[in-house]
Design an enzyme around this catalytic site. Sequence first.
Site, PDB file in Angstrom:
ATOM      1  N   GLU B 284      44.619  29.621 -29.375  1.00 62.70           N
ATOM      2  CA  GLU B 284      45.777  29.903 -29.195  1.00 62.70           C
ATOM      3  C   GLU B 284      46.978  29.192 -30.118  1.00 62.70           C
ATOM      4  O   GLU B 284      47.883  30.047 -30.476  1.00 62.70           O
ATOM      5  CB  GLU B 284      46.283  29.544 -27.679  1.00 62.70           C
ATOM      6  CG  GLU B 284      47.458  30.009 -27.127  1.00 62.70           C
ATOM      7  CD  GLU B 284      47.522  29.770 -25.464  1.00 62.70           C
ATOM      8  OE1 GLU B 284      46.517  29.689 -24.862  1.00 62.70           O
ATOM      9  OE2 GLU B 284      48.678  29.895 -24.941  1.00 62.70           O
ATOM     10  N   GLU B 287      46.955  31.501 -33.079  1.00 63.25           N
ATOM     11  CA  GLU B 287      47.525  32.596 -32.603  1.00 63.25           C
ATOM     12  C   GLU B 287      48.953  32.498 -32.839  1.00 63.25           C
ATOM     13  O   GLU B 287      49.757  33.375 -33.580  1.00 63.25           O
ATOM     14  CB  GLU B 287      47.197  32.980 -31.349  1.00 63.25           C
ATOM     15  CG  GLU B 287      47.078  34.577 -30.902  1.00 63.25           C
ATOM     16  CD  GLU B 287      46.968  34.789 -29.352  1.00 63.25           C
ATOM     17  OE1 GLU B 287      46.398  33.706 -28.791  1.00 63.25           O
ATOM     18  OE2 GLU B 287      47.112  35.773 -28.891  1.00 63.25           O
ATOM     19  N   CYS B 305      46.761  31.522 -19.533  1.00 60.58           N
ATOM     20  CA  CYS B 305      45.389  30.931 -19.215  1.00 60.58           C
ATOM     21  C   CYS B 305      45.261  30.895 -17.548  1.00 60.58           C
ATOM     22  O   CYS B 305      44.453  30.644 -17.048  1.00 60.58           O
ATOM     23  CB  CYS B 305      45.148  29.296 -19.538  1.00 60.58           C
ATOM     24  SG  CYS B 305      46.738  28.489 -19.935  1.00 60.58           S
ATOM     25  N   SER B 325      49.217  36.033 -25.086  1.00 64.15           N
ATOM     26  CA  SER B 325      48.213  35.377 -26.005  1.00 64.15           C
ATOM     27  C   SER B 325      46.961  35.799 -25.503  1.00 64.15           C
ATOM     28  O   SER B 325      46.811  36.227 -24.406  1.00 64.15           O
ATOM     29  CB  SER B 325      48.176  33.665 -25.645  1.00 64.15           C
ATOM     30  OG  SER B 325      47.008  33.407 -26.358  1.00 64.15           O
ATOM     31  N   LYS B 364      41.288  32.099  -9.481  1.00 63.99           N
ATOM     32  CA  LYS B 364      40.020  32.062 -10.876  1.00 63.99           C
ATOM     33  C   LYS B 364      38.736  32.777 -10.219  1.00 63.99           C
ATOM     34  O   LYS B 364      38.016  33.250 -11.187  1.00 63.99           O
ATOM     35  CB  LYS B 364      39.546  30.599 -10.893  1.00 63.99           C
ATOM     36  CG  LYS B 364      40.634  29.777 -11.860  1.00 63.99           C
ATOM     37  CD  LYS B 364      40.568  30.299 -13.212  1.00 63.99           C
ATOM     38  CE  LYS B 364      41.695  29.516 -13.961  1.00 63.99           C
ATOM     39  NZ  LYS B 364      41.665  30.091 -15.530  1.00 63.99           N
ATOM     40  N   GLU B 367      39.508  36.116 -11.414  1.00 66.70           N
ATOM     41  CA  GLU B 367      39.229  36.379 -13.027  1.00 66.70           C
ATOM     42  C   GLU B 367      37.729  36.433 -13.287  1.00 66.70           C
ATOM     43  O   GLU B 367      37.711  37.055 -14.640  1.00 66.70           O
ATOM     44  CB  GLU B 367      39.798  34.802 -13.651  1.00 66.70           C
ATOM     45  CG  GLU B 367      40.165  34.920 -15.344  1.00 66.70           C
ATOM     46  CD  GLU B 367      40.376  33.692 -15.936  1.00 66.70           C
ATOM     47  OE1 GLU B 367      40.237  32.369 -15.116  1.00 66.70           O
ATOM     48  OE2 GLU B 367      41.217  33.938 -16.782  1.00 66.70           O
ATOM     49  N   GLU B 373      35.631  41.978 -20.648  1.00 63.54           N
ATOM     50  CA  GLU B 373      35.587  40.884 -21.664  1.00 63.54           C
ATOM     51  C   GLU B 373      35.045  39.606 -20.897  1.00 63.54           C
ATOM     52  O   GLU B 373      34.483  38.446 -21.441  1.00 63.54           O
ATOM     53  CB  GLU B 373      36.742  40.430 -22.121  1.00 63.54           C
ATOM     54  CG  GLU B 373      37.169  41.696 -23.235  1.00 63.54           C
ATOM     55  CD  GLU B 373      38.194  42.549 -22.722  1.00 63.54           C
ATOM     56  OE1 GLU B 373      39.328  41.889 -22.364  1.00 63.54           O
ATOM     57  OE2 GLU B 373      38.109  43.717 -22.684  1.00 63.54           O
ATOM     58  N   CYS B 517      48.681  23.641 -12.505  1.00 70.60           N
ATOM     59  CA  CYS B 517      47.165  23.754 -11.399  1.00 70.60           C
ATOM     60  C   CYS B 517      46.964  22.463 -10.748  1.00 70.60           C
ATOM     61  O   CYS B 517      46.213  22.530  -9.401  1.00 70.60           O
ATOM     62  CB  CYS B 517      45.932  23.572 -12.616  1.00 70.60           C
ATOM     63  SG  CYS B 517      46.185  24.863 -13.929  1.00 70.60           S
TER      64      CYS B 517
END
Lengths: 170, 589
Positions: B284, B287, B305, B325, B364, B367, B373, B517
């Site tokens: 990141e 990037e 994230c 990102s 999560k 996810e 991907e 989090c």
Amino acid sequence: MKTKSADAELGSLLDWVEGMRKRVREIAREWEGREGNLIMILHAIQNEFGYVPRGVANELAREMGISMARIYEVITFYHYFRLTPPGSHTVQVCMGTACYLKGAEKLHGELERQLKLMEASGVRKGEFHVENVRCIGCCGMAPAVVMDGDTHGRLCPDAVKDILKRKRGK
Amino acid sequence: MIRQATMVEARINGLPVKAPEGTSILDAARRAGVRIPTLCKHPDLLPTAACGLCIVKIAGDRKMPRACATALQNGMDITTHDGELTRIRRTILELILSTHPNACLTCGRSGNCELQTLVGEFGVRNDRLEKHIRDVPSDHSNGSIIIDFAKCINCARCVQVCQEVQNVWALSILHRGIQMRMAPAGDISLADSPCIKCGQCAAHCPTGAIVEHDEIAAVWEALGDPDTFCSVQIAPSVRVALGEEFGFPPGTNLTRQIYATMRRLGFKAVFDTNFSADLTIMEEASEFVERFAHGRGSLPLITSCCPAWTDYMEKNHQDLINNFSTAKSPQQMLGVVAKTYFSEKMGIDPSKHFQVSIMPCTAKKYELERTDEMFASGYQDVDITLTTRELARMIKQSGLVFSEMPEEDADSVLGEYTGAGTIFGTTGGVMEAALRTGYYFVTGENLPQDGIEIMPVRGLEGVKEAEIDIQGAKVRVAVAHGMANVDKVLDRVRAARERGEEPPYHFIEVMACPGGCIGGGGQPYGISNEVRRKRMEGLYQDDKDRALRCSHENPSIKQIYKDFLGEPLSEKAERLLHTRYKPRKTYRR
């Protein structure tokens, strides 16, 4: 392969959506910037479409920059708003104190029973829309039912069947 | 000069109390050592005065006002507890129970349900009132959280969190009177609603009406299969919160005890998501440097994230998709390197490698299968996510006495981490970690020792801004947490774009949950800013205690690039460690 008629059907659906969007925009603009405008807009929408269809609510949410949740909170809170298309006939059962004491609940139950029987014999579901309403001011005629604007008083459950039949006959 | 708040003086149960003007009777009493029961008021939220349990008596007032929604005033003489109030509160509880199923034994909240606790305390021992249980099927549609409408007590905490704090509006209060109930707008399923799976509703629900989707059984099954190689990763914020389930104070860092526990549960390899947080930073920050210093790609760069945030963005901020990102979250990065790099190195068949992640988060779970991907290793990169709460239950099921666990290390090489990795678990942490490494990438040097802690991006302020000097270039950053705060920041970006001006920020960090989090929807119950601060302190202390505090210094990170990935943003890194976003419908129905 799509048939010509399917194309035509799709075309008319798209036309309907286009027209609906235009109307929603017009109604929303008419009340723009006024405090508490959502209820007035929803009234106008129900007058236009007969109820508040989900697709229209979605369009209105987008137009006003509010969430669908807000619209549904309002239209489920107020009994006036309908979420399903109105039937061809409306039956309002008075649940005022006098009618209630004189057996309005029994009338309502009989109405639902008769409509179920009629549906079983092929009458379209939703042709009759039954709703309970607050006192209609005809306490002397209790228990009373209003069918498409005509008030029927001092009803006993047995009479319900005849009234429905007469309506269907028309 | 800060204006001193006017203080008001009153008496609570005969004792004098002083509090700033505007303090509710509920809070004033709590400060005076008196807890007034409530099921609807939550420290994070405004009072709704829904449950009625917090009624009190005020001398001279014939009514019994609700303490949550009544401000303390000069001269009030308040009684919070007496025989009559106790009797009334008991009746209120009986009324709530008349619409609540007696399903405590098999309920997801049994043992830490606020209603169950109060009913126990008030000694309600029978159902005096006729039961009217809501007959609506539970919603299991979205895989992260489950709504059991029958257990809802209409406190509206979830609705306030969903609408006001998160600006998601998946949940609403529909109908009125006895029919009133919480549901997605128009009675659609949660999966068809704008829900982003953040789980804040579950974290704030006082009962078992909203709970996480429990997947412990599947983990036990994998652990019991002799042909399966089970590995596990532990997210940054879990280490400072799990202890709360075992009597440790919030913020106690139990990283090494958790590693030991994992081995005893049967995991053959114990990894740390902090390692892959360092990896995320490598990608990141690269990037960011590409976009900021070399002008390749849109600015601001926005972190991605947090899966609840990416879901929200795909539904509500589609015009900014190019600003995201593409670096995967640490969870997904660890999954893919575990099933490629680690499996190859150790000679493990990746099809037999079962990877479990321990996360503070219900999103999560979503996810894991978000896009193709997430299967970059050729298999599902992470097989199952357990929330912190589920892990606590699993440890209890195992019979392991957590407080007596020894301290152990994680497995090399996917277990070594720096201070930058560990602060991923708090709001501002990803930004701070990325700036530490971004600064190094541009200047070839680390931030000076006294500048390595980037204080302006820390803390619980909803939107934090900072300007960092990198060799004369000013990097403007913003950090937002709680979705409602994110919208404000993005509106500023849009407004500048429309006026054709330079963006107000170059880099934006977003985490869906208030506090990041550490305040995630899968963390132990009882969240408040006080708890958030303690958990944050735990992570910042972990950072301070590390010899290495920048992701690019992590020896294992250097090794994985040397052995396997090449360099950040290499073709291989792009293929394994990056993802894409696409517009999604807010309402699927």
